[in-house]
Design a protein around this motif. Sequence first.
Motif, short mmCIF file in Angstrom:
data_model
loop_
_atom_site.label_atom_id
_atom_site.label_comp_id
_atom_site.label_asym_id
_atom_site.label_seq_id
_atom_site.Cartn_x
_atom_site.Cartn_y
_atom_site.Cartn_z
N VAL A 289 40.91 14.51 9.34
CA VAL A 289 40.76 15.29 8.16
C VAL A 289 41.62 14.80 7.07
O VAL A 289 43.16 14.72 7.16
CB VAL A 289 41.04 16.67 8.59
N GLN B 163 41.03 15.98 3.80
CA GLN B 163 41.30 17.38 3.27
C GLN B 163 40.91 18.50 3.80
O GLN B 163 39.76 18.67 4.08
CB GLN B 163 40.39 17.18 1.87
N LYS B 164 41.94 19.41 3.94
CA LYS B 164 41.65 20.48 4.62
C LYS B 164 40.43 21.44 4.02
O LYS B 164 40.15 21.53 2.89
CB LYS B 164 42.66 21.53 5.04
N ARG B 165 39.89 22.52 4.86
CA ARG B 165 39.09 23.47 4.26
C ARG B 165 39.18 23.95 2.97
O ARG B 165 40.40 24.53 2.81
CB ARG B 165 38.43 24.44 5.49
N ASP B 166 38.17 23.76 2.11
CA ASP B 166 38.48 24.49 0.68
C ASP B 166 37.86 25.98 0.75
O ASP B 166 37.38 26.41 1.61
CB ASP B 166 38.18 23.72 -0.28
N VAL C 223 35.24 20.49 4.44
CA VAL C 223 36.54 19.66 4.50
C VAL C 223 36.01 18.16 4.49
O VAL C 223 34.63 17.69 4.04
CB VAL C 223 36.70 19.68 6.31
N GLU D 270 32.80 22.98 7.26
CA GLU D 270 33.35 22.75 8.59
C GLU D 270 32.60 23.67 9.42
O GLU D 270 32.82 23.18 10.85
CB GLU D 270 34.77 23.38 8.25
#
Length: 102
Positions: free
Chosen positions: A69, A71-74, A79, A92
């Motif tokens: 990962v 970039q984490k969940r926006d 993601v 995600e």
Amino acid sequence: MKQLIIAILAGAVSVGAIAKPPKDKDDNKALPPGLEKKMATQGTLPPGWQKKLKKGSILDIQVYKSGKVVQKRDRNGHVVVTIDGRVIRLIEATREIVDILK
């Protein structure tokens, strides 16, 4: 008459007990054993499987787990992950590929 109704109900209940349980969606999308082993040891997919990574398709759970990962969940639930040098944005919760960035 009562016995006939009881016999019919007993038959209906036994048919339900014999029926196969529904399959989990992820079971249908699991990698074949040889590819799972390759992913575990080398962490890469063969070129033919890389071609299956396209916008709108669902990313296999094993492939997702092997990725990193970036970039984490926006706030939209997306993601960004890297898999075999490719950068992929996906939802995600469903693992649906939204964009292939690189």
